[in-house]
Design a protein around this motif. Structure first.
Motif, PDB file in Angstrom:
ATOM      1  N   GLN A  11      16.771 -12.494  -3.737  1.00  0.00           N
ATOM      2  CA  GLN A  11      16.912 -12.360  -5.204  1.00  0.00           C
ATOM      3  C   GLN A  11      17.835 -13.452  -5.753  1.00  0.00           C
ATOM      4  O   GLN A  11      17.558 -14.040  -6.794  1.00  0.00           O
ATOM      5  N   ALA A  12      18.907 -13.726  -5.020  1.00  0.00           N
ATOM      6  CA  ALA A  12      19.878 -14.705  -5.509  1.00  0.00           C
ATOM      7  C   ALA A  12      19.313 -16.121  -5.470  1.00  0.00           C
ATOM      8  O   ALA A  12      19.747 -16.999  -6.217  1.00  0.00           O
ATOM      9  N   LEU A  13      18.340 -16.358  -4.591  1.00  0.00           N
ATOM     10  CA  LEU A  13      17.768 -17.716  -4.487  1.00  0.00           C
ATOM     11  C   LEU A  13      16.693 -18.002  -5.546  1.00  0.00           C
ATOM     12  O   LEU A  13      16.186 -19.109  -5.632  1.00  0.00           O
ATOM     13  N   LYS A  14      16.356 -16.988  -6.339  1.00  0.00           N
ATOM     14  CA  LYS A  14      15.337 -17.204  -7.395  1.00  0.00           C
ATOM     15  C   LYS A  14      16.001 -17.596  -8.698  1.00  0.00           C
ATOM     16  O   LYS A  14      16.309 -16.756  -9.534  1.00  0.00           O
ATOM     17  N   HIS A  15      16.219 -18.880  -8.896  1.00  0.00           N
ATOM     18  CA  HIS A  15      16.849 -19.303 -10.149  1.00  0.00           C
ATOM     19  C   HIS A  15      15.819 -19.335 -11.269  1.00  0.00           C
ATOM     20  O   HIS A  15      14.703 -19.808 -11.069  1.00  0.00           O
ATOM     21  N   PRO A  16      16.197 -18.804 -12.457  1.00  0.00           N
ATOM     22  CA  PRO A  16      15.197 -18.721 -13.528  1.00  0.00           C
ATOM     23  C   PRO A  16      14.709 -20.058 -14.066  1.00  0.00           C
ATOM     24  O   PRO A  16      13.553 -20.170 -14.488  1.00  0.00           O
ATOM     25  N   THR A  17      15.556 -21.099 -14.087  1.00  0.00           N
ATOM     26  CA  THR A  17      15.095 -22.337 -14.740  1.00  0.00           C
ATOM     27  C   THR A  17      15.132 -23.589 -13.873  1.00  0.00           C
ATOM     28  O   THR A  17      14.437 -24.549 -14.162  1.00  0.00           O
ATOM     29  N   TRP A  18      15.952 -23.607 -12.808  1.00  0.00           N
ATOM     30  CA  TRP A  18      16.072 -24.840 -12.023  1.00  0.00           C
ATOM     31  C   TRP A  18      15.625 -24.614 -10.588  1.00  0.00           C
ATOM     32  O   TRP A  18      15.845 -23.558 -10.019  1.00  0.00           O
ATOM     33  N   ASN A  19      15.057 -25.672  -9.991  1.00  0.00           N
ATOM     34  CA  ASN A  19      14.673 -25.628  -8.591  1.00  0.00           C
ATOM     35  C   ASN A  19      15.620 -26.557  -7.836  1.00  0.00           C
ATOM     36  O   ASN A  19      15.527 -27.765  -7.939  1.00  0.00           O
ATOM     37  N   MET A  20      16.570 -25.960  -7.071  1.00  0.00           N
ATOM     38  CA  MET A  20      17.651 -26.782  -6.512  1.00  0.00           C
ATOM     39  C   MET A  20      17.905 -26.385  -5.065  1.00  0.00           C
ATOM     40  O   MET A  20      17.309 -25.449  -4.543  1.00  0.00           O
ATOM     41  N   GLY A  21      18.856 -27.091  -4.415  1.00  0.00           N
ATOM     42  CA  GLY A  21      19.255 -26.738  -3.057  1.00  0.00           C
ATOM     43  C   GLY A  21      19.852 -25.324  -3.022  1.00  0.00           C
ATOM     44  O   GLY A  21      20.234 -24.777  -4.052  1.00  0.00           O
TER      45      GLY A  21
END
Ligand code: NAD
Ligand code: MG
Length: 417
Positions: free
Chosen positions: A225-235
């Motif tokens: 859940q924490a790895l699903k960022h709503p707007t950015w795709n990052m490390g």
């Protein structure tokens, strides 16, 4: 208009890949002359085979054979941490883009500055740890420090007309024969801004995936859940930092050093769409802001500065932007912001301690050895136990970093999830 020769440290990461996109998009303006990565030898070789830099570096020396086997030409090869400092300083280049996650970018960044290279900084951790040293050395060496972090790149674009005129660079600089100093309309260092009429710097934060999650559900938050960022795709590390808001906390300290403003002048506002990247409020109440949620924009501007160069990126469609929202952060539920403010205001070695403890806590969370709220609880505990050293030198900073890692690791072992 010149072609900038750039060395990319952290080439295989999310920022490194975006930098490669920028180089593909405007090859007449960007030449990648060096690529460095930690351990992904195959990916590094693939990028090198395409972009053909004269030098590559792999930090993990056990991957040297794999790197050599996958290269289709014969660049100069560096390895290990020493190799990282060498590629940053000895290769003929105009600029070093530091996009290494965590603190590994500090020594090569300092080596690049010493060698008179301009820096484009994505690795906010190095400014949090050693902002005073990085900025002081860059001023002494008269090199530019250009922010890649989207918020800081936006602020830079708001402030760049205000680069302190008392810091003019000499028009001919033997150590800098290829830098843009001679061609720059400004001809000044960009690390010294006149901020006397800046009232506030307001960093926008998406709020991360738990912006609206009640705090009583925080202990049950999973890594996925924490790895699903709503707007950015990052490390991974910065994605977790965005969920705890430590990313914004680190960015507050980054802004303090980059722009020479007091911590009290740096504020945070939640803006879920991540379109307005940041704002600068001036003494007369005017607010300047800039937009776009694609890292290629700030990377390109950091590289081509002070020139603006057409590219193939899609323009912002204001008709498509239904609504832009802003809200106050939930300071009590996300203590990261308060901890970062405390670290930035105290200064000395405390920011390095916050940064190191957070790095260890994030790895423990990713390995499922720590719950989500235990990330900031660990950071707070380690900060409380630290006696900050004022105006530290590099050794003192690295000692504090080392101590905080050990302390956070010890703390993690005592936890019951
Ligand atoms: P990532 O995890 O995708 O990539 C990290 C890169 O660093 C990889 O190329 C890896 O090989 C390299 N690396 C890791 N440890 C290293 C070491 N000890 N020595 C040499 N190389 C090492 O990370 P990312 O998302 O690209 O972020 C990189 C930096 O940029 C971070 O400091 C992050 O905070 C910052 N940043 C990222 C974004 C983004 O959109 N991804 C935005 C703003 C700032
Ligand atoms: Mg950012």
């Amino acid at each position: 208009m010149k072609r900038k020769r750039v060395v990319v440290l952290g080439a295989t990461g999310s920022i490194g890949e975006s930098a490669a996109k920028v180089a593909r998009d405007i090859p007449e303006r960007v030449e990648i002359v060096g690529l460095a990565a930690n351990s992904k030898a195959r990916e590094l070789a693939a990028q090198a085979n395409e972009l053909r830099p004269g030098a590559v570096c792999i930090v993990d020396e056990t991957k040297l054979g794999e790197l050599r086997a996958n290269l289709k030409y014969q660049p100069e090869i560096f390895s290990g941490e020493t190799g990282l400092c060498e590629i940053a300083s000895t290769v003929a280049s105009d600029m070093v883009l530091v996009a290494i996650v965590g603190t590994g970018g500090l020594r090569p960044a300092l080596a690049a500055i010493k060698a008179g290279k301009d820096l484009a900084v994505a690795s906010k951790e190095i400014l949090v740890m050693a902002g005073e040293i990085v900025m002081r050395e860059s001023r002494e060496k008269e090199v530019h420090v250009l922010p890649v972090d989207s918020e800081h790149n936006a602020i830079f674009q708001c402030l760049e007309g205000r680069i302190s005129q008392s810091n003019k660079r000499p028009t001919s600089n033997a150590q800098h024969p290829t830098s843009n100093a001679e061609t720059s309309a400004l001809g000044v260092r960009c690390s010294a801004f006149d901020v006397s009429d800046v009232r506030r710097i307001i960093l926008t934060a998406s709020g991360g995936p738990f912006r609206e999650t009640p705090a009583n559900r925080f202990p049950g938050i999973t890594v996925e859940q924490a790895l699903k960022h709503p707007t950015w795709n990052m490390g991974q590390k910065i994605t977790i930092d965005s969920a705890t808001l430590f990313n914004k906390g680190l960015e507050m300290i980054e802004a303090h050093w980059l722009f020479g403003v007091g911590m009290a002048q740096v504020e945070v506002v939640i803006h879920p769409q991540s379109i307005v990247h940041s704002m600068v409020e001036f003494a007369d109440g005017s607010v300047l802001e800039l937009s776009h949620s694609n890292m290629c924009f700030p990377i390109q501007y950091a590289i081509t500065w002070p020139d603006r160069v057409p590219n193939s990126l899609p323009p912002l469609d204001f008709g498509e932007l239904a609504e832009l929202k802003f809200a106050r952060p939930r300071y009590d539920d996300f203590p990261a912001l308060g901890l970062a403010r405390r670290a930035g205001e105290t200064g000395g070695t405390l920011p390095a301690v916050l940064n190191a403890a957070n790095e260890i806590a994030v790895s423990a969370f990713l390995e499922k050895r720590m719950s989500f709220p235990q990330i900031w609880q660990t950071v707070e505990q380690v900060m409380d136990a630290h006696e900050s050293v004022a105006q530290p030198d590099l050794d003192e900073i690295l000692r504090a970093d080392y101590w905080a890692r050990a302390e956070a690791g010890r703390h993690a072992k005592t936890l019951n999830r």
